[in-house]
Design a protein around this motif. Structure first.
Motif, short mmCIF file in Angstrom:
data_model
loop_
_atom_site.label_atom_id
_atom_site.label_comp_id
_atom_site.label_asym_id
_atom_site.label_seq_id
_atom_site.Cartn_x
_atom_site.Cartn_y
_atom_site.Cartn_z
N ALA A 64 0.72 -1.21 0.07
CA ALA A 64 0.15 0.10 0.16
C ALA A 64 0.81 1.27 -0.18
O ALA A 64 0.35 2.09 -0.59
CB ALA A 64 -0.82 0.04 1.19
N LEU A 65 1.98 1.29 0.67
CA LEU A 65 3.05 2.22 0.83
C LEU A 65 3.48 2.74 -0.59
O LEU A 65 3.61 3.68 -0.76
CB LEU A 65 3.73 2.09 2.02
N ALA A 66 3.89 1.55 -1.15
CA ALA A 66 4.59 1.75 -2.50
C ALA A 66 3.76 2.17 -3.30
O ALA A 66 4.03 3.19 -4.24
CB ALA A 66 5.31 0.28 -2.83
N ARG A 67 2.52 1.85 -3.36
CA ARG A 67 1.42 2.11 -4.43
C ARG A 67 1.14 3.74 -4.31
O ARG A 67 1.05 4.50 -4.96
CB ARG A 67 0.24 1.74 -4.36
N PHE A 68 1.22 4.22 -2.91
CA PHE A 68 0.73 5.45 -2.53
C PHE A 68 1.95 6.58 -2.69
O PHE A 68 1.84 7.58 -3.10
CB PHE A 68 0.38 5.33 -1.06
N LEU A 73 4.66 10.58 -6.44
CA LEU A 73 5.62 10.79 -7.59
C LEU A 73 5.31 10.92 -8.74
O LEU A 73 5.67 12.06 -9.68
CB LEU A 73 6.69 9.76 -7.42
N LEU A 74 4.42 10.11 -9.29
CA LEU A 74 3.87 10.17 -10.84
C LEU A 74 3.18 11.46 -10.97
O LEU A 74 3.26 12.03 -11.83
CB LEU A 74 3.21 8.80 -11.06
N ALA A 75 2.04 11.50 -10.10
CA ALA A 75 1.34 12.97 -10.42
C ALA A 75 2.02 14.11 -10.07
O ALA A 75 1.90 15.03 -10.60
CB ALA A 75 0.28 12.80 -9.11
N SER A 76 3.02 14.19 -9.42
CA SER A 76 3.92 15.37 -9.42
C SER A 76 4.65 15.75 -10.46
O SER A 76 5.20 16.57 -10.69
CB SER A 76 4.79 15.32 -8.02
N ARG A 77 4.78 14.57 -11.56
CA ARG A 77 5.68 14.91 -12.48
C ARG A 77 4.61 15.72 -13.78
O ARG A 77 4.95 16.07 -14.84
CB ARG A 77 6.02 13.59 -13.15
N ALA A 96 1.42 8.17 6.22
CA ALA A 96 1.92 8.59 5.10
C ALA A 96 0.71 9.71 4.59
O ALA A 96 -0.51 9.17 4.59
CB ALA A 96 2.29 7.52 4.13
N PHE A 97 1.03 10.67 4.09
CA PHE A 97 0.02 11.32 3.37
C PHE A 97 0.58 12.17 2.19
O PHE A 97 1.57 12.47 1.85
CB PHE A 97 -0.50 12.41 4.36
N ILE A 98 -0.45 12.55 1.29
CA ILE A 98 0.04 13.47 -0.08
C ILE A 98 -1.04 14.68 0.15
O ILE A 98 -1.96 14.69 0.52
CB ILE A 98 -0.57 12.69 -1.38
N VAL A 99 -0.19 15.80 -0.18
CA VAL A 99 -1.04 17.19 -0.25
C VAL A 99 -1.08 17.35 -1.60
O VAL A 99 -0.20 17.50 -2.48
CB VAL A 99 -0.01 18.24 0.60
#
Length: 310
Positions: A64-68, A73-77, A96-99
């Motif tokens: 789950a963490l690897a996918r998260f 990383l992908l979306a930030s590109r 873990a969190f994404i902003v």
């Protein structure tokens, strides 16, 4: 620093994340990989969306963490006006969190619930989705879970008194890196394991339903299913179970839009039939090609309504 892991407890209002950088305000909703909160970037005094990895994913913590992390990383590109921008990825006390940018507005799923969209509205929204996919594919990314819930409509005032909408594609939680070389080489190691099926059954391509290697044309099939949903008021295939829906994508003929909506534009029906062709080689080959076909319907429709000059 603790190793980040999926969170099993919801975050409460006022909780701080990112070493005091972000404050949680309220829960906005939940997705397949995590819970999404309204947050505030305190230093910038700016509202943001905070997606927290949830433990109820059906994956191990490591998976789950690897996918998260991959989503972040992908979306930030991707820097595109029709893609929700990822601002940060961090962890706090092992969570873990994404902003991301906060998008205020309805999802396309909410917009189409219980109704059908007019041709012009459908084109205006979906040509922008195609533009977002074009940028993603050019960056080497597949979305793999495109559906109405992952298309957001944000109202804004373009000029005084005129409200328009920005279309934003979000949730790259199932995104995968893609290269044309890898797709052309059947012996290459696939980033999507053979036999692995991830996505939302109503909008998945036949090859995705079979767990096969994917390329951008799989996302374009998903666009076709969404176009059908917007025009007919329901997905192209429905059944009593997810597996039955998947098998219909694989085995059933592409449904004709005018059998569901007799007054539908036949040109839109033909476009959907091509986008949803069972064989990827029979579909539109790029998002740019599909976008161009959609826009030609727009201009043709406008032209056909003009009064002939005497």
């Amino acid at each position: 620093m603790n190793e980040p892991h999926p969170s099993s407890e919801p975050l409460g209002p006022g909780m701080m994340l990112g070493q005091g950088k972000y404050q949680v305000v309220s829960l906005l909703g939940s997705g397949g990989m995590g819970d999404v909160y309204l947050g505030r970037h305190l230093a910038l005094d700016r509202e943001v969306a905070i997606k927290v990895l949830r433990s109820r994913t059906g994956l191990s913590s490591t998976e789950a963490l690897a996918r998260f992390r991959r989503e972040a990383l992908l979306a930030s590109r991707l820097e595109h006006p029709n893609v929700v921008r990822v601002l940060d990825f961090d962890q706090e006390n092992g969570t873990a969190f994404i902003v991301m940018d906060l998008v205020r507005g309805d999802s396309l799923f909410e917009r189409v619930a219980g109704t059908r969209l007019e041709l012009d509205d459908l084109i205006d929204i979906m040509e922008k989705v195609c533009a977002a996919l074009e940028a993603a594919h050019q960056a080497g990314l597949l979305h793999r879970d495109l559906k109405p819930e992952n298309i957001l409509l944000e109202p804004f005032e373009s000029t005084p008194g005129l409200i328009e909408e920005r279309v934003k594609v979000c949730d790259f939680g199932l995104a995968k890196a893609y290269t044309a070389e890898a797709a052309a080489n059947p012996n290459a190691r696939s980033l999507t394991r053979v036999g692995e099926v991830s996505g939302t059954p109503e909008y998945m391509s036949p090859e995705q339903a079979r767990g096969e290697r994917l390329d951008p044309r799989s996302d374009l099939y998903s666009v076709g299913t969404i176009l059908y949903h917007l025009a007919a008021g329901r997905p192209p295939y429905t059944a009593s179970s997810a597996m039955a829906v998947l098998m219909r994508h694989v085995n059933y003929p592409v449904p004709r839009l005018r059998e569901a909506v007799p007054e539908a534009d036949p040109r839109l029906e033909r476009l959907i039939m091509k986008a949803m062709a069972k064989e990827p080689s029979d579909r539109f080959q790029t998002a740019a090609e599909l976008r161009s076909a959609l826009l030609s319907l727009h201009s043709s429709a406008a032209h056909s309504t003009q009064t002939p000059q005497s």
